[in-house]
Design a protein around this motif. Structure first.
Motif, PDB file in Angstrom:
ATOM      1  N   THR A 184       0.929  -1.268  -0.039  1.00 11.74           N
ATOM      2  CA  THR A 184       0.021  -0.169  -0.084  1.00 11.74           C
ATOM      3  C   THR A 184       0.853   1.324   0.166  1.00 11.74           C
ATOM      4  OG1 THR A 184      -2.030   1.085   0.994  1.00 11.74           O
ATOM      5  CG2 THR A 184      -0.115   0.535   2.426  1.00 11.74           C
ATOM      6  N   GLU A 185       0.107   2.446  -0.468  1.00  9.28           N
ATOM      7  CA  GLU A 185       1.035   3.566  -0.625  1.00  9.28           C
ATOM      8  C   GLU A 185       0.966   4.253   0.647  1.00  9.28           C
ATOM      9  OE1 GLU A 185      -0.122   6.218  -3.782  1.00  9.28           O
ATOM     10  OE2 GLU A 185       1.065   7.967  -2.825  1.00  9.28           O
ATOM     11  N   VAL A 186       2.024   5.153   1.237  1.00  9.23           N
ATOM     12  CA  VAL A 186       2.009   5.888   2.236  1.00  9.23           C
ATOM     13  C   VAL A 186       2.443   7.295   1.758  1.00  9.23           C
ATOM     14  CG1 VAL A 186       3.224   6.529   4.660  1.00  9.23           C
ATOM     15  CG2 VAL A 186       2.848   4.128   3.961  1.00  9.23           C
ATOM     16  N   MET A 187       1.607   8.344   2.266  1.00  9.04           N
ATOM     17  CA  MET A 187       1.894   9.614   1.926  1.00  9.04           C
ATOM     18  C   MET A 187       2.156  10.655   2.863  1.00  9.04           C
ATOM     19  SD  MET A 187      -1.837   9.941   0.102  1.00  9.04           S
ATOM     20  CE  MET A 187      -1.856  11.668  -0.059  1.00  9.04           C
ATOM     21  N   ASP A 188       1.932  10.384   4.130  1.00 14.30           N
ATOM     22  CA  ASP A 188       2.380  11.203   5.226  1.00 14.30           C
ATOM     23  C   ASP A 188       3.274  10.783   6.272  1.00 14.30           C
ATOM     24  OD1 ASP A 188       2.133  12.810   7.727  1.00 14.30           O
ATOM     25  OD2 ASP A 188      -0.102  13.222   7.390  1.00 14.30           O
ATOM     26  N   VAL A 189       4.376  11.335   6.690  1.00 14.98           N
ATOM     27  CA  VAL A 189       5.521  10.895   7.519  1.00 14.98           C
ATOM     28  C   VAL A 189       4.948  10.440   8.638  1.00 14.98           C
ATOM     29  CG1 VAL A 189       7.152  12.379   6.396  1.00 14.98           C
ATOM     30  CG2 VAL A 189       5.657  13.327   8.134  1.00 14.98           C
ATOM     31  N   ARG A 190       3.756  10.893   9.011  1.00 16.06           N
ATOM     32  CA  ARG A 190       3.206  10.248  10.449  1.00 16.06           C
ATOM     33  C   ARG A 190       2.622   8.916  10.307  1.00 16.06           C
ATOM     34  NH1 ARG A 190       0.041  15.842  10.859  1.00 16.06           N
ATOM     35  NH2 ARG A 190      -0.567  15.195   8.986  1.00 16.06           N
ATOM     36  N   ASP A 191       2.439   8.393   9.243  1.00 17.93           N
ATOM     37  CA  ASP A 191       1.768   7.153   9.017  1.00 17.93           C
ATOM     38  C   ASP A 191       2.933   6.005   8.386  1.00 17.93           C
ATOM     39  OD1 ASP A 191      -0.838   8.341   8.918  1.00 17.93           O
ATOM     40  OD2 ASP A 191      -0.585   8.783   7.153  1.00 17.93           O
ATOM     41  N   PHE A 225      11.312  14.841   0.370  1.00 19.39           N
ATOM     42  CA  PHE A 225      12.492  14.302   0.802  1.00 19.39           C
ATOM     43  C   PHE A 225      12.237  13.651   2.276  1.00 19.39           C
ATOM     44  CE2 PHE A 225      13.797  17.076  -2.350  1.00 19.39           C
ATOM     45  CZ  PHE A 225      14.416  16.176  -3.349  1.00 19.39           C
ATOM     46  N   ASP A 226      11.185  14.514   3.190  1.00 14.17           N
ATOM     47  CA  ASP A 226      10.858  14.074   4.497  1.00 14.17           C
ATOM     48  C   ASP A 226      10.503  12.812   4.685  1.00 14.17           C
ATOM     49  OD1 ASP A 226      11.805  16.316   6.233  1.00 14.17           O
ATOM     50  OD2 ASP A 226      10.284  17.413   4.557  1.00 14.17           O
ATOM     51  N   LEU A 227       9.428  12.326   3.772  1.00 14.14           N
ATOM     52  CA  LEU A 227       8.982  11.166   3.420  1.00 14.14           C
ATOM     53  C   LEU A 227      10.048  10.164   3.283  1.00 14.14           C
ATOM     54  CD1 LEU A 227       6.396   9.302   3.368  1.00 14.14           C
ATOM     55  CD2 LEU A 227       5.921   9.901   1.103  1.00 14.14           C
ATOM     56  N   LEU A 228      11.037  10.449   2.324  1.00  6.93           N
ATOM     57  CA  LEU A 228      12.033   9.530   1.935  1.00  6.93           C
ATOM     58  C   LEU A 228      12.840   9.170   3.169  1.00  6.93           C
ATOM     59  CD1 LEU A 228      13.286  11.091  -1.493  1.00  6.93           C
ATOM     60  CD2 LEU A 228      11.829   9.003  -1.064  1.00  6.93           C
ATOM     61  N   LYS A 229      13.182  10.332   3.881  1.00  4.45           N
ATOM     62  CA  LYS A 229      14.048  10.248   5.180  1.00  4.45           C
ATOM     63  C   LYS A 229      13.364   9.070   6.128  1.00  4.45           C
ATOM     64  CE  LYS A 229      16.172  14.704   4.681  1.00  4.45           C
ATOM     65  NZ  LYS A 229      16.242  16.047   5.119  1.00  4.45           N
ATOM     66  N   GLU A 230      11.882   9.185   6.363  1.00  5.55           N
ATOM     67  CA  GLU A 230      11.093   8.261   7.325  1.00  5.55           C
ATOM     68  C   GLU A 230      11.414   6.699   6.714  1.00  5.55           C
ATOM     69  OE1 GLU A 230       9.807   8.939  10.291  1.00  5.55           O
ATOM     70  OE2 GLU A 230      10.436  11.144  10.045  1.00  5.55           O
ATOM     71  N   MET A 231      11.473   6.466   5.583  1.00  6.11           N
ATOM     72  CA  MET A 231      11.490   5.166   4.973  1.00  6.11           C
ATOM     73  C   MET A 231      12.841   4.815   5.351  1.00  6.11           C
ATOM     74  SD  MET A 231       8.679   4.260   3.775  1.00  6.11           S
ATOM     75  CE  MET A 231       6.984   5.032   2.956  1.00  6.11           C
ATOM     76  N   ALA A 232      13.946   5.508   5.531  1.00  4.86           N
ATOM     77  CA  ALA A 232      15.282   5.125   5.733  1.00  4.86           C
ATOM     78  C   ALA A 232      15.091   4.462   7.265  1.00  4.86           C
ATOM     79  CB  ALA A 232      16.480   6.140   5.454  1.00  4.86           C
ATOM     80  N   ARG A 233      14.273   4.814   8.074  1.00  2.00           N
ATOM     81  CA  ARG A 233      14.225   4.417   9.255  1.00  2.00           C
ATOM     82  C   ARG A 233      13.614   3.052   9.679  1.00  2.00           C
ATOM     83  NH1 ARG A 233      12.770   9.897  10.483  1.00  2.00           N
ATOM     84  NH2 ARG A 233      14.584  11.146  11.097  1.00  2.00           N
ATOM     85  N   VAL A 234      12.966   2.479   8.681  1.00  2.00           N
ATOM     86  CA  VAL A 234      12.283   1.160   8.807  1.00  2.00           C
ATOM     87  C   VAL A 234      12.925   0.138   7.470  1.00  2.00           C
ATOM     88  CG1 VAL A 234       9.967   2.311   9.196  1.00  2.00           C
ATOM     89  CG2 VAL A 234      10.555   1.795   6.770  1.00  2.00           C
TER      90      VAL A 234
END
Lengths: 357, 357, 357, 357
Positions: C173-180, C201-210
């Motif tokens: 599924t798609e994620v659009m919001d950094v909070r999700d 880029f903030d969303l990309l950075k969050e993806m680096a955390r998982v």
């Protein structure tokens, strides 16, 4: 800093990460056989060979295909005659009492297509009263569909010539077929190569055989570099080339094409040739023409070619983008104001002048 | 001509050439179940069903997938709040002593990025002396590469707030992360949504929760229609939306992006919201910024956001497109002339004003 | 050929034709202060300074703005972790019983949007019977208009998780919001970043955390270079990145976007990451989906993500581009044939497997 | 559902929100004078007039410029002869022992340019051995720069004719100048109109005067609609038209042009004419040619035109995109596999056949 001949240039060969020693030796031998100098520089991901000397006979393709080579950077400008470094001063082309390429802002107006001697004469007289010296009108029409009006053809050229004699207006028209260049060059004051033919190289070569000023319209999807290279074909024999930005094809559909004012600014930096704009074909819709005209002049255009029709509602082509006479007069008033703000002079009313070219 | 409710709309279903009688009957039943009216019209290649009534609940997709349907034309404008027909007068947003959206030409200047309190203060004082009332400076930097300078972040917002207090300049900055909207809206005068985030819908929704003026930059490849639809997200709660044309992506590589002056003209026709232009990001090169700035104003822009840096040579980002102070002062002089030619007023020197918002 | 550190790189500064001796001296001093080597080479039109050494701290902009410099060529690839030269072997990501990035051709199918638990469960069972192991379904919907269906949101994530437990299908599924990001990474098997958020880029950075595999869709107008640079943000912490070509924006309007099969071929040359294609969003029309799917596989795609809906006619979004189940089964048969022709293996029927990740 | 003549069509006039009653009356009178039917439908934002009847003489422009009209939707397909609805079966064009437009996959190979009789003969023999029946080789070269190799011209046509006699290979070449059409049509088996000349309407008209099969290459920035309209010019007199997709201009710079496989799929739906692809000019780089070739065939192409050169390293043009003979043989093997997977037959080895046309 050692002195070198003006032909001295540099090319960088980017090698494959896996280029072999043999391939590199082969390349350096090839370079030396051509009496060129070289230096090998290791790069972060891949090594590079920098080549120096007279590269005027070299093509990127011939190097890019050498074993071991991944990319080639040839760093010199490929267009020569159009290049600003080629001439001290800007090219100036006389249009009636004005000089296109000087501080004069030259406005060419008229209907998209020449529909009849009567329509053309009416338009010419109307434009003369407004204070223009040259009228556009296409005798030949490039049409996307064979089922659309195709223009009056060679007869149209003779009609334009008669209108020219009778009204004293200079005339400008498009040429599409190499077989029509000679007669058109004889009968009209300025010939135009349309956007679709910007890279019709045989037509460009024919234009190099005459001295009549040529408006070369930028292809809707051609780069500025390709545009300047196309002028080189004409400049081989005819120095009177006028560049015309007329909008580029983009993803936007709210208007017909995207008027590229940045290209006008770049061209004024790169070339000594005059640059004009065609806001009518860019807009494809008369309501946008005034804004685009003013923007082009503010960006540095030396002139404009604008569609205006005595009665757009009955025009056989492009009626939707042709201005009504009163709209065109309002535009001329605004052009005088904006032109003055950027140091341009717009004709205030029709000057006396001889009809001799 | 019968009177109809304002919700009355029309949709045209183009049928497949091989649509069966049963499929057509199924479609007309479906239409009637939805209390809509219809008319069947044979077409040259394919038949059509014209549907009338309140279509606000219908989507083109739901119809396009019905058996027998080939295409759907929904002819009403999809954006409502931004639409000029929605409001009598243009939206005006106060920026210092000026009204963005009026005859005032509002110029926002400043460095691409806020690099330090010292650099920001120096820039603010310089701009104040030149006669500006608002400074741009990005605390958060969207960078194509994670290896580039990423900005000062939230600390930067507090620095901007202190600069604001100390210099009396208003400040404008970009917000990229939904979590930063509230604090930014509190600390700065105008927030910006960058081109890359034009369709970051969660960010747009957060902007609807504040009242701070928002500059929404057009995505480099977004249509005018998408641009106006994006404003609808913000306009759900925040009426202070400023549209910013900043160049679109095209095939041309002589500059960074193609400044779309036609879009400025179309937007001024379509919406009541103020429209500004960012010539710096379009050009990507300081030598083109003056020409693009004047073109944007001539095309009808209500304002400009221009990059100027006390010393571009040492800028941490976009130094190549930032003007030197003296270049910016020359541009302001030219803007006064061209602005006057199109009926715009540019601040001549800094007016006295209170710092209260 | 001297040995150099891997950080060794080259940059070419093209000087203005009118660069002064002082400017050149200033430049060479600057270069030496940075402990870099240089060589001055006269060029045909303009001179050049070639700079060698560790340029990782240098930016083109900082050099392009030095007095006397006209252009800068930085010749090294800017993306590091995604670069093929960075890893010996291709990255393989397990999806059920298959390995994405191996000879397995991984097909992800499902509805555009998750509309309800019932619709999602029906789709999952249908896909399981067809032989798929993973279903796509968007809980969050990026919509161009705020007036369109916006998806089920976080509730949708929990529904997907239940469907996953009940049917044994993996879910994407798609994620659009950094909070999700955190909750999505926990509840689903593969998360997707949509084309509009490729440079969020903030969303990309969050993806680096998982560590959850991430499908990064190429922006409709982003270059391959920008695409690979965006992966660098995620690769800082999460190696499980899947690139997805989904069509680029062009001038053509006969379909929604232009599926860029050339990009698939280039990406397979440039990066070790798996590359898949989304023919449904490129086509925007179900009749083109099969041809685009086969073309993508023939061009080298490691997998596909295809929209299929139990009943497209009632889909709440993208119904026009979703395949009917029987059309999807035909496509799977063709994919087996074309896949085999290019050495790919497609699952023939559902294998037994544990649901543990 | 009443029966109507095949000429019956529909047009929708969208009126300005402020269209006056007089303007509407004027429009309806105009419609009735043309013996057309109309219906007035109020719309959400603006009213509409739907016009029915024989609209073949009407142009959108002539209506769009009527007072009160804002937009015109003409809903019928503008191309007639190329349209699939115009013919029951697909057009098949014999090329040697194959039928282009049938299940045969026709591959045309050869060097970009004819450089000499020796080079051309060597290439022809090589291709014959590989199993091809037709060779491409340009006698005339459209070159962006006048400083590049311009081809052998008319002499080249005679050389091709001799090679044809001597080797038994059929030959294909480009024609750029209207004055060369007749001789080329006489001396070669298939003539080609290059992408830059797709809208060189005089050249298209000349092609309608001969019966030789014509490959019409899509302009790098022309829409599918424009492409099909261009064929109408040739189809007025010459039914043997072959459409060739060769890549479109996009923002991507990792390859030369974006091969538009979606266009191949759309064309196969829209027209009965054969469709081939040119992967070499799209790629601009030999390493991408195999992937693009397979993708084009998987998308439905009826054939390919591929550049292969006995020794690309010494080619006078496009050497970087020409395959080496062994690379081409590998491609042919892969084409047999992928072709078979999509029901295409590729020649396995050279069949015996007469040289008579």
């Amino acid at each position: 800093m050692t002195k070198r001949s003006p032909d001295f240039a540099t090319m960088v060969l980017i090698l494959h990460p896996w280029a072999t020693r043999q391939e590199i030796d082969h390349l350096t031998q090839l370079i030396e056989e051509k009496a060129l100098e070289w230096a090998l520089h290791p790069g972060e991901v891949r090594n590079q060979i920098h080549v120096f000397g007279n590269l005027s006979q070299e093509t990127e393709a011939s190097w890019r295909t050498q074993p071991g080579v991944q990319q080639v950077y040839g760093l010199a400008k490929p267009y020569k005659l159009a290049n600003k470094t080629h001439r001290k001063s800007n090219t100036r082309i006389p249009i009636g009492s004005q000089q296109l390429g000087s501080e004069d802002l030259v406005v060419i107006g008229g209907p998209c297509a020449l529909e009849s001697e009567e329509q053309g004469t009416t338009a010419a007289l109307m434009l003369r009263d407004i204070g223009l010296e040259i009228m556009r009108a296409s005798a030949f029409k490039p049409r996307t569909s064979p089922y659309s009006f195709q223009g009056l053809g060679v007869d149209g050229l003779h009609i334009l010539s008669r209108i020219r004699q009778r009204t004293g207006m200079l005339v400008e028209t498009e040429v599409m077929d190499v077989r029509d260049v000679e007669i058109a060059a004889e009968l009209v004051d300025v010939v135009r190569i349309g956007a679709r033919n910007m890279q019709n190289f045989d037509l460009l070569k024919e234009m190099a055989r005459v001295q009549t000023p040529v408006i070369l319209k930028r292809g809707a999807s051609n780069t500025i570099r390709e545009f300047l290279l196309a002028t080189e074909y004409i400049l081989q024999g005819n120095p009177n080339v006028i560049l015309c930005e007329r909008g580029i094809r983009s993803f936007e559909t709210a208007y017909r094409n995207t008027l590229d004012v940045g290209a006008i600014a770049v061209l004024k930096q790169e070339t000594h040739l005059p640059v004009i704009a065609d806001p009518s074909h860019a807009a494809g819709n008369k309501t946008l023409v005034p804004a685009l005209s003013l923007a082009a002049v503010a960006a540095g255009a030396d002139g404009l070619i604008v569609e205006v029709h005595p009665n757009p509602a009955v025009a056989l082509s492009d009626g939707d983008q042709s201005l009504y006479p009163h709209q065109f007069m309002n535009l001329m008033d605004d052009l005088r104001k904006v032109g003055a703000a950027v140091g341009r002079r717009v004709l205030r009313h029709r000057p006396a002048r001889s009809l001799s070219r």
